[in-house]
Design an enzyme around this catalytic site. Structure first.
Site, PDB file in Angstrom:
ATOM      1  N   SER A  70       5.390 -94.081 -83.220  1.00 14.72           N
ATOM      2  CA  SER A  70       6.038 -94.918 -84.227  1.00 14.72           C
ATOM      3  C   SER A  70       5.643 -94.540 -85.649  1.00 14.72           C
ATOM      4  CB  SER A  70       5.769 -96.401 -83.967  1.00 14.72           C
ATOM      5  OG  SER A  70       4.425 -96.599 -83.690  1.00 14.72           O
ATOM      6  N   THR A 212       3.111 -99.366 -86.769  1.00 15.22           N
ATOM      7  CA  THR A 212       2.978 -98.743 -88.090  1.00 15.22           C
ATOM      8  C   THR A 212       1.520 -98.499 -88.437  1.00 15.22           C
ATOM      9  OG1 THR A 212       4.904 -99.810 -89.031  1.00 15.22           O
ATOM     10  CG2 THR A 212       3.183 -99.249 -90.575  1.00 15.22           C
ATOM     11  N   THR A 230       5.530 -95.100 -91.389  1.00 13.31           N
ATOM     12  CA  THR A 230       6.158 -95.548 -90.140  1.00 13.31           C
ATOM     13  C   THR A 230       7.532 -94.910 -89.980  1.00 13.31           C
ATOM     14  OG1 THR A 230       6.913 -97.511 -88.906  1.00 13.31           O
ATOM     15  CG2 THR A 230       7.159 -97.587 -91.283  1.00 13.31           C
ATOM     16  N   GLY A 242      12.396-100.706 -93.771  1.00 13.53           N
ATOM     17  CA  GLY A 242      11.542-101.797 -93.297  1.00 13.53           C
ATOM     18  C   GLY A 242      10.573-102.268 -94.370  1.00 13.53           C
ATOM     19  N   ASP A 243       9.524-102.948 -93.925  1.00 13.82           N
ATOM     20  CA  ASP A 243       8.535-103.490 -94.863  1.00 13.82           C
ATOM     21  C   ASP A 243       7.544-102.429 -95.338  1.00 13.82           C
ATOM     22  OD1 ASP A 243       7.503-103.262 -92.261  1.00 13.82           O
ATOM     23  OD2 ASP A 243       6.036-104.844 -92.584  1.00 13.82           O
ATOM     24  N   GLY A 264       4.380-104.866 -87.749  1.00 19.98           N
ATOM     25  CA  GLY A 264       5.169-105.819 -86.969  1.00 19.98           C
ATOM     26  C   GLY A 264       6.631-105.824 -87.370  1.00 19.98           C
ATOM     27  N   GLY A 266       9.134-105.913 -89.448  1.00 18.64           N
ATOM     28  CA  GLY A 266       9.238-105.765 -90.893  1.00 18.64           C
ATOM     29  C   GLY A 266      10.398-106.502 -91.508  1.00 18.64           C
TER      30      GLY A 266
HETATM   31  C1  SD4 Z   1       9.002-101.882 -89.610  1.00 17.41           C
HETATM   32  N1  SD4 Z   1       6.868-102.877 -89.835  1.00 17.41           N
HETATM   33  O1  SD4 Z   1       9.656-100.939 -90.035  1.00 17.41           O
HETATM   34  C2  SD4 Z   1       7.549-101.685 -89.454  1.00 17.41           C
HETATM   35  C3  SD4 Z   1       7.270-101.291 -88.073  1.00 17.41           C
HETATM   36  C4  SD4 Z   1       5.921-101.665 -87.632  1.00 17.41           C
HETATM   37  O2  SD4 Z   1       4.289-101.834 -86.174  1.00 17.41           O
HETATM   38  O3  SD4 Z   1       5.138-102.261 -88.259  1.00 17.41           O
HETATM   39  N2  SD4 Z   1       5.508-101.380 -86.538  1.00 17.41           N
HETATM   40  O4  SD4 Z   1       9.492-102.958 -89.302  1.00 17.41           O
END
Ligand code: SD4
Length: 351
Positions: A70, A212, A230, A242-243, A264, A266
């Protein structure tokens, strides 16, 4: 030098060293048990590199290793089967940030983010233009970010009628639940297909395997930095950011207080800027654990089913985490630790 004085000098030295150990800087922390990433960042800190450099090196190592599939190339294919990357680096001493969102055909996402920080007044570049920017400053590429594994994962998803996916309130225009989609309002209620097709869309994507890397470091000179890298969310709608590259969401650092990294769902988490919240909580006097728990509880109040986690670090080198919807692990290396230590955090009982 007379013996008593030598003794006193020795004891003073030991006292200073032990103080450094308990203060816990330099230090590097990151989400999940990404040991090689921490080791890389720690080595950079030991060699006297800055916190920004250490975070870039650590996240970059994770990209090359495709940590848990990931981070880096060859993971989280979008609806078209393409892997795109999000990354950010924040310098807590200046509050300067460089970030890239949905960057295509560039493997070194965190280095691309660093170029934004170093050579522009901007904060975030996205998509194809981020690629052009990164290549123009000498980053390797264009590279194909698809691998046999990501292709196989995407083909399996297509064969499963594009389930799960991130759409809602839409109808597929074919008999599978793959797109193209139309808004649900554009279908008349009398349409025979309505009920059947309604069930074909938008089985929720689980974030169980989301990993991530969000990293924070304090260097030998006490400077703090944070960053993320990520490949986002599997089966995301092309163009989704994403976040990870959003300041205060995926990570945040402020020299006056400390830093934070998040992981998580995001799409939900970025609505709350949880890492900004964590740092501001610590500014008000909360410990890292309290700050992280408070930030997670704010999200969970509005989205009880969300999945996410946070690691927080203050300027004393104290760290802590909080999570919801899954068990979380974060990694730490600091003075006095022979190797990376992994800390496990469980969701609050009320979760
Ligand atoms: C996302 N937060 O793009 C990221 C992915 C992630 O653990 O955190 N994975 O949503």
């Amino acid at each position: 030098m007379p013996l008593p004085w030598r003794l006193i000098r020795c004891m003073l030295l030991l006292f200073i060293l032990s103080l450094q150990g308990c203060i816990g800087v330099p230090i590097v922390v990151c989400t999940w048990p990404f040991k090689d990433a921490i080791r890389t960042a720690w080595n950079a800190l030991q060699l006297g590199f800055s916190a920004v450099d250490a975070v870039v090196e650590g996240c970059s190592a994770c990209e090359a290793l495709q940590c848990d599939g990931s981070v880096g190339y060859g993971g989280s294919p979008d609806e078209d089967g393409e892997t795109t990357l999000d990354a950010m680096i924040m310098d807590g001493t200046t509050m300067d940030v460089g970030a890239v969102g949905a960057i295509r055909n560039v493997k070194d996402a965190i280095r691309a983010a660093r170029l934004v920080l170093q050579y522009t007044d901007h904060t975030l570049l996205v998509g194809d233009q981020a690629t052009v920017f990164a290549l123009s400053l000498g980053l390797g590429g264009p590279s194909n970010l698809t691998t046999d594994q990501s292709l196989a994962k995407w083909l399996k998803w297509k064969e499963s009628d594009c389930q799960p996916n991130f759409w809602r309130n839409v109808m597929p225009s074919s008999n599978t639940s793959c797109g193209p989609y139309s808004s649900i309002e554009s279908f008349s209620a009398s349409n025979d297909d309505f009920d059947r097709r309604k069930d074909l869309c938008s089985k929720r994507v689980g974030f169980g395997n989301h990993d991530t890397i969000s990293m924070a470091a304090i260097d030998k000179e006490g400077r703090i930095a944070a960053g993320t890298s990520t490949n986002g969310a599997s089966y995301k709608i092309p163009g989704r950011v994403g976040d990870g590259p959003i300041v205060g969401a995926g990570a945040y650092a402020d020299q006056e207080v400390g830093a934070c990294g998040a992981t998580g769902d995001g799409d939900v988490m970025m609505r709350f800027l949880p890492c900004y919240q964590v740092v501001e909580n610590m500014r008000l006097g909360m410990s890292p654990v309290e700050a992280a728990e408070n930030a997670i509880s704010r999200i969970k109040r509005k989205y009880p089913a969300f999945i996410g986690a946070i690691v927080a670090l203050n300027m004393k080198g104290e760290h802590g985490g909080a999570c919801h919807g899954w068990t979380f692990q974060y990694s730490v290396q600091t003075t006095g630790m022979e190797d990376v230590n992994i800390f496990t955090v469980y969701p609050a009982i009320s979760s």
